[in-house]
Scaffold this motif. Structure first.
Motif, short mmCIF file in Angstrom:
data_model
loop_
_atom_site.label_atom_id
_atom_site.label_comp_id
_atom_site.label_asym_id
_atom_site.label_seq_id
_atom_site.Cartn_x
_atom_site.Cartn_y
_atom_site.Cartn_z
N GLY A 185 -0.26 -8.32 -8.23
CA GLY A 185 0.17 -6.94 -8.01
C GLY A 185 0.54 -6.76 -6.56
N LYS A 186 1.41 -5.80 -6.29
CA LYS A 186 1.73 -5.55 -4.88
C LYS A 186 1.99 -4.07 -4.64
CE LYS A 186 6.70 -6.60 -5.10
NZ LYS A 186 7.75 -7.52 -4.73
N TYR A 187 1.63 -3.66 -3.45
CA TYR A 187 1.86 -2.28 -3.01
C TYR A 187 2.73 -2.38 -1.76
CZ TYR A 187 0.88 2.49 -1.44
OH TYR A 187 0.99 3.79 -1.04
N VAL A 188 3.96 -1.90 -1.88
CA VAL A 188 4.92 -2.00 -0.77
C VAL A 188 4.97 -0.66 -0.05
CG1 VAL A 188 7.30 -2.49 -0.10
CG2 VAL A 188 6.30 -3.65 -2.06
N GLU A 189 4.73 -0.68 1.24
CA GLU A 189 4.76 0.54 2.04
C GLU A 189 5.84 0.40 3.11
OE1 GLU A 189 1.70 2.23 5.26
OE2 GLU A 189 0.84 2.13 3.26
N ILE A 190 6.79 1.32 3.13
CA ILE A 190 7.84 1.32 4.15
C ILE A 190 7.63 2.54 5.04
CG2 ILE A 190 10.32 1.26 4.60
CD1 ILE A 190 10.73 0.27 1.74
N GLN A 191 7.60 2.31 6.34
CA GLN A 191 7.41 3.40 7.30
C GLN A 191 8.76 3.80 7.90
OE1 GLN A 191 4.96 0.72 8.97
NE2 GLN A 191 3.24 1.22 7.66
N PHE A 192 8.99 5.10 8.02
CA PHE A 192 10.26 5.61 8.53
C PHE A 192 10.04 6.41 9.80
CE2 PHE A 192 10.70 5.02 4.01
CZ PHE A 192 11.98 4.53 3.84
N GLY A 232 11.51 9.55 12.44
CA GLY A 232 11.90 10.93 12.18
C GLY A 232 13.31 11.07 11.63
N GLY A 233 14.21 10.16 12.02
CA GLY A 233 15.60 10.25 11.58
C GLY A 233 15.84 9.64 10.21
N GLY A 234 14.81 9.06 9.60
CA GLY A 234 14.94 8.50 8.26
C GLY A 234 15.25 7.03 8.22
N ALA A 235 15.26 6.37 9.38
CA ALA A 235 15.51 4.92 9.40
C ALA A 235 14.19 4.17 9.27
CB ALA A 235 16.21 4.53 10.70
N PRO A 236 14.13 3.11 8.46
CA PRO A 236 12.88 2.35 8.36
C PRO A 236 12.58 1.62 9.65
CG PRO A 236 14.63 1.29 7.10
CD PRO A 236 15.19 2.57 7.60
N ASP A 237 11.36 1.77 10.14
CA ASP A 237 11.01 1.07 11.39
C ASP A 237 9.79 0.17 11.21
OD1 ASP A 237 9.05 2.96 11.23
OD2 ASP A 237 9.41 3.87 13.19
N GLY A 238 9.38 -0.04 9.97
CA GLY A 238 8.25 -0.95 9.74
C GLY A 238 7.91 -0.99 8.26
N GLY A 239 7.06 -1.91 7.91
CA GLY A 239 6.67 -2.03 6.51
C GLY A 239 5.38 -2.81 6.36
N LYS A 240 4.78 -2.68 5.20
CA LYS A 240 3.52 -3.38 4.94
C LYS A 240 3.47 -3.68 3.45
CE LYS A 240 -1.48 -2.56 5.21
NZ LYS A 240 -2.50 -1.54 5.50
N ILE A 241 3.14 -4.92 3.12
CA ILE A 241 3.03 -5.31 1.71
C ILE A 241 1.60 -5.79 1.46
CG2 ILE A 241 3.85 -6.83 -0.13
CD1 ILE A 241 6.52 -6.98 1.37
N SER A 242 0.91 -5.10 0.59
CA SER A 242 -0.44 -5.52 0.21
C SER A 242 -0.36 -6.16 -1.17
CB SER A 242 -1.39 -4.31 0.14
OG SER A 242 -1.32 -3.57 1.35
N ASN A 243 -0.80 -7.41 -1.29
CA ASN A 243 -0.79 -8.05 -2.61
C ASN A 243 -2.22 -8.34 -3.05
OD1 ASN A 243 0.27 -9.85 -0.34
ND2 ASN A 243 -0.81 -11.32 -1.63
N PHE A 244 -2.41 -8.31 -4.36
CA PHE A 244 -3.78 -8.46 -4.88
C PHE A 244 -3.74 -9.10 -6.27
CE2 PHE A 244 -2.01 -4.23 -5.09
CZ PHE A 244 -2.04 -3.91 -6.44
N LEU A 245 -4.89 -9.58 -6.70
CA LEU A 245 -5.08 -10.16 -8.04
C LEU A 245 -4.12 -11.31 -8.34
CD1 LEU A 245 -5.63 -6.89 -10.14
CD2 LEU A 245 -7.36 -8.47 -9.33
N LEU A 246 -3.91 -12.22 -7.39
CA LEU A 246 -3.08 -13.39 -7.65
C LEU A 246 -3.75 -14.30 -8.67
CD1 LEU A 246 -0.58 -15.13 -6.87
CD2 LEU A 246 -2.02 -16.21 -5.14
N GLU A 247 -2.97 -14.76 -9.67
CA GLU A 247 -3.50 -15.58 -10.75
C GLU A 247 -3.62 -17.04 -10.27
OE1 GLU A 247 -2.23 -15.99 -15.40
OE2 GLU A 247 -0.79 -16.62 -13.91
N LYS A 248 -4.64 -17.30 -9.45
CA LYS A 248 -4.77 -18.62 -8.81
C LYS A 248 -4.99 -19.75 -9.80
CE LYS A 248 -6.82 -16.52 -4.69
NZ LYS A 248 -8.05 -16.36 -3.90
N SER A 249 -5.58 -19.45 -10.96
CA SER A 249 -5.88 -20.50 -11.93
C SER A 249 -4.61 -21.20 -12.41
CB SER A 249 -6.63 -19.91 -13.13
OG SER A 249 -5.85 -18.89 -13.74
#
Length: 282
Positions: free
Chosen positions: A148-155, A157-174
């Motif tokens: 699963g992943k949660y993608v966060e994009i930070q903008f 004031g003018g609406g341009a993306p200036d950063g991001g963060k991707i949190s991933n979880f529950l990887l099926e390692k088996s």
């Protein structure tokens, strides 16, 4: 959907079926967008659609994921409040592709110069990189996200993306060590990216050979995927590594680690005087 004379499960599925047969894969039910996987390429995601949905009222045009993305982006700009799109569905429903369309739409309609473009490139190029290491062919889906992943994009004031963060979880390692019949390990292992896409010099350095030689790859008997070019995907993955900031040395290290896992999988053990010893020194 809310304009149907009867709102019950049969009426909803029949309406979705009729629309699907006419290649209308998007349907509104109030503020929710229902998307049905067409299992084929449709010409609904070009720059023309971006222009059509940008700044338009939600019901001005046919239902579309771009309309949803535009509404979210405008609400963020007008209200200065965080926005979130929740994408849910069963395996093969099209969640991963839907997330890509939302990210590509935001990338096209938000402004910015060279610095912002670099941020956009990194956000978009994170997809092939994460898919290489976290997606696999399953019985139901040739490109199934096994995490699963949660993608966060930070903008700004003018609406341009200036950063991001991707949190991933529950990887099926088996999946690394065993796969069911008709399924594959994570794409990067067979890569098939490494094995097909790598140059002869890379393959020699990594000591890799055909997939059927590796225990971590040969258990399912499935090595290739219809309509998928592992060679092309390998090139995209390496390009993505460069875009997100991995040096050539770091890229080589990643491939070496992946190859070493394949080699380790071929080491087998036997019991000897209550101790484990390696079957073959080779």
């Amino acid at each position: 959907m809310v304009l149907l004379s009867k709102i019950n499960e049969d009426a909803i599925t029949e309406n979705l079926r009729k629309r699907y047969n006419d290649d209308y894969i998007f349907t509104y039910i109030g503020p929710v967008l229902i998307s049905v996987n067409p299992f084929k390429q449709l010409p609904y995601f070009t720059d023309r659609e971006v222009e059509l949905y940008q700044g338009a009222a939600q019901y001005e045009n046919p239902p579309h994921i771009f309309a949803l993305a535009d509404l979210m982006f405008r609400n963020m700009m007008i209200d200065s409040e965080n926005q979130c799109v929740i994408i849910s569905g069963e395996s093969g429903a099209g969640k991963t592709v839907a997330a890509k369309f939302i990210m590509s739409y935001i990338s096209k309609v938000s402004g910015g110069g060279a610095k912002v473009q670099r941020v956009k490139d990194i956000i978009l190029q994170s997809n092939p990189l994460l898919e290489a290491f976290g997606n696999a062919k399953t019985v139901r889906n040739n490109n199934s996200s096994r995490f699963g992943k949660y993608v966060e994009i930070q903008f700004c004031g003018g609406g341009a993306p200036d950063g991001g963060k991707i949190s991933n979880f529950l990887l099926e390692k088996s999946r690394v060590v065993s796969q069911n019949a008709g399924e594959r390990n994570f794409h990067i292992y067979y890569y098939y990216q490494i094995l097909e896409g790598a140059s002869s010099e890379q393959r020699e350095n990594l000591g890799v050979t055909t997939p059927d030689y590796y225990f971590y790859l040969n258990q399912s008997g499935t090595y290739t995927v219809d309509d998928v070019s592992d060679k092309k995907d390998f090139a995209e993955t390496m390009e993505a590594m460069a875009v997100v900031g991995l040096s050539v040395e770091e890229q080589d290290s990643v491939l070496q680690i992946v190859a070493s896992i394949l080699h380790l999988g071929n080491i087998s053990f036997r019991e000897e005087n209550n101790y484990a010893s390696i079957e073959s020194q080779d």
